[in-house]
Design an enzyme around this catalytic site. Structure first.
Site, PDB file in Angstrom:
ATOM      1  N   TYR A 186       0.840  -1.212   0.000  1.00 23.17           N
ATOM      2  CA  TYR A 186       0.000   0.000   0.000  1.00 23.17           C
ATOM      3  C   TYR A 186       0.871   1.257   0.000  1.00 23.17           C
ATOM      4  CZ  TYR A 186      -4.311  -2.696   0.708  1.00 23.17           C
ATOM      5  OH  TYR A 186      -5.375  -3.555   0.557  1.00 23.17           O
ATOM      6  N   SER A 193     -13.447  -2.404  -0.751  1.00 23.42           N
ATOM      7  CA  SER A 193     -14.154  -1.396  -1.571  1.00 23.42           C
ATOM      8  C   SER A 193     -15.677  -1.509  -1.430  1.00 23.42           C
ATOM      9  CB  SER A 193     -13.728  -1.483  -3.043  1.00 23.42           C
ATOM     10  OG  SER A 193     -12.399  -1.031  -3.193  1.00 23.42           O
ATOM     11  N   ALA A 221     -17.370   0.689  -3.632  1.00 24.82           N
ATOM     12  CA  ALA A 221     -16.766   0.576  -4.970  1.00 24.82           C
ATOM     13  C   ALA A 221     -15.705   1.656  -5.172  1.00 24.82           C
ATOM     14  CB  ALA A 221     -17.845   0.632  -6.055  1.00 24.82           C
ATOM     15  N   GLY A 222     -14.951   1.925  -4.100  1.00 24.48           N
ATOM     16  CA  GLY A 222     -13.883   2.918  -4.180  1.00 24.48           C
ATOM     17  C   GLY A 222     -14.409   4.324  -4.437  1.00 24.48           C
TER      18      GLY A 222
HETATM   19  N1  LIG Z   1      -7.555  -7.151  -0.813  1.00 27.01           N
HETATM   20  C1  LIG Z   1      -7.565  -6.333  -1.839  1.00 27.01           C
HETATM   21  O1  LIG Z   1      -7.206  -6.693  -2.973  1.00 27.01           O
HETATM   22  C2  LIG Z   1      -8.023  -4.922  -1.614  1.00 27.01           C
HETATM   23  C3  LIG Z   1      -8.236  -4.060  -2.710  1.00 27.01           C
HETATM   24  C4  LIG Z   1      -8.689  -2.769  -2.456  1.00 27.01           C
HETATM   25  C5  LIG Z   1      -8.921  -2.361  -1.131  1.00 27.01           C
HETATM   26  N2  LIG Z   1      -8.671  -3.202  -0.092  1.00 27.01           N
HETATM   27  C6  LIG Z   1      -8.913  -2.797   1.314  1.00 27.01           C
HETATM   28  O2  LIG Z   1     -10.228  -2.263   1.408  1.00 27.01           O
HETATM   29  C7  LIG Z   1     -10.167  -0.969   1.997  1.00 27.01           C
HETATM   30  C8  LIG Z   1     -11.321  -0.138   1.519  1.00 27.01           C
HETATM   31  O3  LIG Z   1     -11.254   0.016   0.096  1.00 27.01           O
HETATM   32  P1  LIG Z   1     -11.646   1.389  -0.555  1.00 27.01           P
HETATM   33  O4  LIG Z   1     -10.770   2.468  -0.024  1.00 27.01           O
HETATM   34  O5  LIG Z   1     -11.722   1.213  -2.024  1.00 27.01           O
HETATM   35  O6  LIG Z   1     -13.114   1.576   0.122  1.00 27.01           O
HETATM   36  P2  LIG Z   1     -14.403   2.365  -0.338  1.00 27.01           P
HETATM   37  O7  LIG Z   1     -15.104   2.732   0.924  1.00 27.01           O
HETATM   38  O8  LIG Z   1     -15.152   1.594  -1.365  1.00 27.01           O
HETATM   39  O9  LIG Z   1     -13.859   3.663  -1.051  1.00 27.01           O
HETATM   40  C9  LIG Z   1     -13.255   4.680  -0.303  1.00 27.01           C
HETATM   41  C10 LIG Z   1     -13.145   5.877  -1.214  1.00 27.01           C
HETATM   42  O10 LIG Z   1     -14.472   6.367  -1.455  1.00 27.01           O
HETATM   43  C11 LIG Z   1     -14.511   7.715  -1.063  1.00 27.01           C
HETATM   44  N3  LIG Z   1     -15.838   8.011  -0.494  1.00 27.01           N
HETATM   45  C12 LIG Z   1     -16.342   7.581   0.670  1.00 27.01           C
HETATM   46  N4  LIG Z   1     -17.594   8.075   0.872  1.00 27.01           N
HETATM   47  C13 LIG Z   1     -17.839   8.837  -0.191  1.00 27.01           C
HETATM   48  C14 LIG Z   1     -18.950   9.617  -0.566  1.00 27.01           C
HETATM   49  N5  LIG Z   1     -20.039   9.709   0.214  1.00 27.01           N
HETATM   50  N6  LIG Z   1     -18.883  10.285  -1.733  1.00 27.01           N
HETATM   51  C15 LIG Z   1     -17.793  10.200  -2.517  1.00 27.01           C
HETATM   52  N7  LIG Z   1     -16.694   9.465  -2.209  1.00 27.01           N
HETATM   53  C16 LIG Z   1     -16.723   8.784  -1.060  1.00 27.01           C
HETATM   54  C17 LIG Z   1     -13.430   7.880   0.000  1.00 27.01           C
HETATM   55  O11 LIG Z   1     -13.025   9.230   0.076  1.00 27.01           O
HETATM   56  P3  LIG Z   1     -12.813   9.970   1.503  1.00 27.01           P
HETATM   57  O12 LIG Z   1     -11.511   9.523   2.048  1.00 27.01           O
HETATM   58  O13 LIG Z   1     -12.848  11.398   1.115  1.00 27.01           O
HETATM   59  O14 LIG Z   1     -13.974   9.596   2.388  1.00 27.01           O
HETATM   60  C18 LIG Z   1     -12.345   6.979  -0.556  1.00 27.01           C
HETATM   61  O15 LIG Z   1     -11.593   7.637  -1.553  1.00 27.01           O
HETATM   62  C19 LIG Z   1      -8.760  -0.462   1.629  1.00 27.01           C
HETATM   63  O16 LIG Z   1      -8.306   0.549   2.488  1.00 27.01           O
HETATM   64  C20 LIG Z   1      -7.947  -1.714   1.780  1.00 27.01           C
HETATM   65  O17 LIG Z   1      -7.653  -1.917   3.153  1.00 27.01           O
HETATM   66  C21 LIG Z   1      -8.249  -4.479  -0.315  1.00 27.01           C
END
Ligand SMILES: NC(=O)c1ccc[n+]([C@@H]2O[C@H](COP(=O)([O-])OP(=O)(O)OC[C@H]3O[C@@H](n4cnc5c(N)ncnc54)[C@H](OP(=O)(O)O)[C@@H]3O)[C@@H](O)[C@H]2O)c1
Length: 302
Positions: free
Chosen positions: A53, A213, A216-217
Site C-alpha cells: 500500500y 471497496s 466501490a472505491g
Molecule cells: N484485498 C484487496 O485486494 C483490496 C483491494 C482494495 C482495497 N482493499 C482494502 O479495502 C479498503 C477499503 O477500500 P476502498 O478504499 O476502495 O473503500 P471504499 O469505501 O469503497 O472507497 C473509499 C473511497 O471512497 C470515497 N468516499 C467515501 N464516501 C464517499 C462519498 N459519500 N462520496 C464520494 N466518495 C466517497 C473515499 O473518500 P474519503 O476519504 O474522502 O472519504 C475513498 O476515496 C482499503 O483501504 C484496503 O484496506 C483491499
C-alpha cells in the site's frame, strides 16, 4: 460493536478500517494517531494493510503513528498482506510486477511488515492474490513457520476463488491448519463474489469474509456512471426513508449477507466512519435488499 471470531486467538470488529489510501490523507503522525484512537473509540479495532500500500509506504506511516502510544497495539488487530511485487526503489529484488508466494518471499515480507508496523506480531497474514505459480505446500510451510515463531496469529487469503481456496486449504489441513479469512470485493456495485457462490462456499467452510471497496472505491457515487446512478436512485430512496446517508444503506446491505461480511471502510474522515458504524443498527427488509440487488444487476430476478 459486534465481534467476529477468526480463530481461537483473534477476533475482529464487525466493521474494519482499511489503510490502502493512507499516504493520500496528508495526516502527520500525531493526527494519524488521533484518528486511530477515534476509530477504536467507536469499536473498530481491526486495521487492514498490505505491504504494497502506498508503494510500500503505508505500513511505515501507520507504524510511526502507532509508536506514539504503544499501548494502542494491544487494543487493535493488524491484518496485512503479502505476495504482490511492485517495482520499487526501496528494494532491488522488486524489479518487476508479479506475484510471489514462495516460502522465502512470504517469510521476508512478514519480517519487513513487522519492522514497518513497529510490532512483533501480525494478527492475520493474508496472501494478497492467488498466483498461477502458487505451490500450496510451500505456502503451508511458510505459514506453519510464522505461526511457530509467533509472528502471525491467523492466516487467510484475499481475492481467492473457491478452487484456489480449496487447493491451499487442503494443504494447510494436512498440517492441522486452515484458511481463516478471505478478503474479497463485494458491494452493491460489485456482485461477482455473491453470484459465483464464493460467499456461499466461505460460509459453508466457516471462512470469515472481509469486503473490500464496499463503496466501490467511491465509484458508486459517480453521477456520470449509469450503473452507479441506477443503484444510487434506489439507495437514496431508502436513505430518505431511514433518514441516514446513502453510505449507511450500502453498509447495511453488506451486513445483511448471511456470510457475516465485514466491510472495510476506506475513508479518511471520521464522519464517514460513523456512517458505517450506524449501519450496524439498521436492518433493511429482504425486499429493500433485493431492490438494490436488482438495480445493480440491471435486470429483474427470475
Ligand atoms: N484485498 C484487496 O485486494 C483490496 C483491494 C482494495 C482495497 N482493499 C482494502 O479495502 C479498503 C477499503 O477500500 P476502498 O478504499 O476502495 O473503500 P471504499 O469505501 O469503497 O472507497 C473509499 C473511497 O471512497 C470515497 N468516499 C467515501 N464516501 C464517499 C462519498 N459519500 N462520496 C464520494 N466518495 C466517497 C473515499 O473518500 P474519503 O476519504 O474522502 O472519504 C475513498 O476515496 C482499503 O483501504 C484496503 O484496506 C483491499
Amino acid at each position: 460493536m459486534e465481534r467476529i471470531q477468526i480463530n481461537k486467538h483473534v477476533s475482529y470488529s464487525r466493521i474494519v478500517h482499511g489503510f490502502w489510501r493512507l499516504n493520500e490523507w496528508g495526516y502527520n503522525n500525531k493526527q494519524l494517531n488521533d484518528y486511530m484512537h477515534e476509530i477504536v473509540d467507536r469499536g473498530i479495532t481491526t486495521m487492514d494493510h498490505a505491504d504494497i500500500y502506498g508503494k510500500y509506504t503505508c505500513e511505515s506511516l501507520f507504524g510511526e503513528a502507532l509508536a506514539l502510544t504503544p499501548n494502542l497495539r494491544e487494543k487493535i488487530e493488524i491484518v496485512t498482506k503479502c505476495g504482490i511485487i511492485l517495482p520499487s526503489d526501496h528494494n532491488p529484488k522488486f524489479d518487476g510486477h508479479r506475484y510471489d508466494l514462495s516460502y522465502q518471499h512470504i517469510i521476508e515480507s512478514v519480517d519487513r511488515s513487522l519492522l514497518n508496523l513497529k510490532t512483533d506480531y501480525i494478527d492475520t497474514l493474508l496472501l494478497h492474490r492467488p498466483s498461477p505459480l502458487m505451490d500450496p505446500d510451500e505456502v503451508t510451510r511458510a505459514v506453519m513457520h510464522l505461526v511457530d515463531e509467533g509472528k502471525i496469529k491467523a492466516f487467510g487469503v484475499s481475492n481467492f476463488k473457491c478452487n484456489q481456496y480449496e487447493l491451499l486449504n487442503e494443504s494447510l489441513k494436512r498440517e492441522k491448519s486452515h484458511i481463516s479469512v478471505n478478503q474479497v470485493e463485494v458491494s452493491p456495485y460489485q456482485l461477482e463474489n455473491i453470484e459465483d457462490c464464493t460467499l456461499n462456499r466461505m460460509q459453508q467452510h466457516d471462512v470469515k469474509v472481509m469486503a473490500w471497496s464496499p463503496l466501490a472505491g467511491g465509484e458508486i457515487f459517480n453521477e456520470n456512471n449509469p450503473k452507479s446512478t441506477r443503484i444510487l436512485e434506489v439507495i437514496e430512496q431508502l436513505a430518505s426513508k431511514y433518514n441516514v446517508p446513502a453510505s449507511t444503506i450500502i453498509y447495511s446491505w453488506l451486513l445483511k449477507l448471511p456470510a457475516n461480511v465485514m466491510p472495510i471502510v476506506g475513508s479518511s474522515k471520521i464522519e464517514r466512519v460513523d456512517e458505517a458504524v450506524n449501519a450496524t443498527k439498521l436492518q433493511l427488509t429482504d425486499q429493500e435488499w433485493f431492490d438494490i440487488y436488482v438495480a445493480s444487476r440491471g435486470k429483474d430476478i427470475l
